[in-house]
Design a protein around this motif. Structure first.
Motif, PDB file in Angstrom:
ATOM      1  N   GLN A  17      -8.981   1.568   2.316  1.00 13.54           N
ATOM      2  CA  GLN A  17      -7.674   0.910   2.292  1.00 13.54           C
ATOM      3  C   GLN A  17      -7.645  -0.411   3.051  1.00 13.54           C
ATOM      4  O   GLN A  17      -6.969  -1.343   2.640  1.00 13.54           O
ATOM      5  N   LYS A  18      -8.363  -0.533   4.153  1.00 10.68           N
ATOM      6  CA  LYS A  18      -8.331  -1.774   4.945  1.00 10.68           C
ATOM      7  C   LYS A  18      -9.105  -2.903   4.254  1.00 10.68           C
ATOM      8  O   LYS A  18      -8.814  -4.066   4.474  1.00 10.68           O
TER       9      LYS A  18
ATOM     10  N   PHE B 169       0.831  -1.199   0.000  1.00  7.09           N
ATOM     11  CA  PHE B 169       0.000   0.000   0.000  1.00  7.09           C
ATOM     12  C   PHE B 169       0.870   1.254   0.000  1.00  7.09           C
ATOM     13  O   PHE B 169       0.550   2.235  -0.674  1.00  7.09           O
TER      14      PHE B 169
ATOM     15  N   ILE C  58     -10.210   5.939  -2.252  1.00  7.92           N
ATOM     16  CA  ILE C  58      -9.343   4.770  -2.069  1.00  7.92           C
ATOM     17  C   ILE C  58      -8.824   4.712  -0.634  1.00  7.92           C
ATOM     18  O   ILE C  58      -8.782   3.648  -0.021  1.00  7.92           O
ATOM     19  N   TRP C  59      -8.440   5.862  -0.080  1.00  5.26           N
ATOM     20  CA  TRP C  59      -7.909   5.895   1.278  1.00  5.26           C
ATOM     21  C   TRP C  59      -8.949   5.403   2.291  1.00  5.26           C
ATOM     22  O   TRP C  59      -8.617   4.695   3.232  1.00  5.26           O
TER      23      TRP C  59
ATOM     24  N   VAL D  35       0.598   4.146  -2.834  1.00  5.48           N
ATOM     25  CA  VAL D  35       0.373   5.554  -2.496  1.00  5.48           C
ATOM     26  C   VAL D  35       1.490   6.413  -3.085  1.00  5.48           C
ATOM     27  O   VAL D  35       1.236   7.510  -3.599  1.00  5.48           O
TER      28      VAL D  35
END
Length: 184
Positions: A55-56, A10, A51-52, A14
């Motif tokens: 993220q999980k 990740f 997207i953030w 990013v």
């Protein structure tokens, strides 16, 4: 901590996203296309935020073919952007291809595209040029009516005659380029 962070997939995604964003904003700024600077920035921030926030829940497992395909798309973007001078229609496709390439890198060919379908659908609205949109949707009359209403509500003595907005000292005609299709 640092070793774990640098090994995180990740983290690298990013980083690539941020690099592509910076390149895009530099190219749009160099092209002096003011409306695309604002809308492009807004789209990138919205996509990054979407997207953030997920993220999980993202499935970040890409195979060899997905990694090669994603690397190829990102490499195509970088090569094309290295040779761009001024405005190029590719600037409208750049964000879409960036997210597509990152989707391939992140989750493979089919999982990556399916996982980022909302972001890709949103970026598809950035691709058509305003001149093409103006042929499909003419917002000139709506803009003239809205401008007339704003002027009237703020206390101006204003009259609208079709696309002409007239005040005692003069008037203007609302052209299709002034209708805000680009920003919409």
């Amino acid at each position: 901590f640092f070793k774990q962070t640098f090994n995180s997939q990740f983290f690298w995604l990013v980083g690539i996203f941020s690099g592509l964003f910076a390149i895009y904003m530099a190219l749009v700024s160099r092209a002096s296309y003011d409306s695309l600077i604002g809308t492009g920035f807004l789209y990138w921030v919205a996509i990054g935020s979407m997207i953030w926030s997920r993220q999980k829940r993202l499935n970040l497992h890409s195979g060899v073919f997905g990694t090669l395909m994603g690397t190829s798309v990102v490499a195509l973007i970088l090569v094309k952007s290295a040779f761009m001078q001024g405005y190029d229609p590719f600037l409208r496709v750049f964000p879409f291809l960036s997210v597509l390439g990152l989707g391939f890198l992140a989750s493979g060919i089919f999982g990556g595209v399916r996982q980022f379908w909302k972001e890709l659908a949103m970026l598809a609205f950035l691709i058509p040029s305003p001149s093409m949109l103006e042929r499909v949707v003419d917002t000139t009359m709506v803009t003239a009516k809205f401008s007339h209403a704003l002027l009237w509500y703020t206390g101006f003595d204003v009259i609208r005659d079709g696309l002409f907005i007239l005040i005692p000292n003069g008037g203007v005609e609302v052209y299709s380029g002034c209708s805000g299709v680009d920003t919409m």
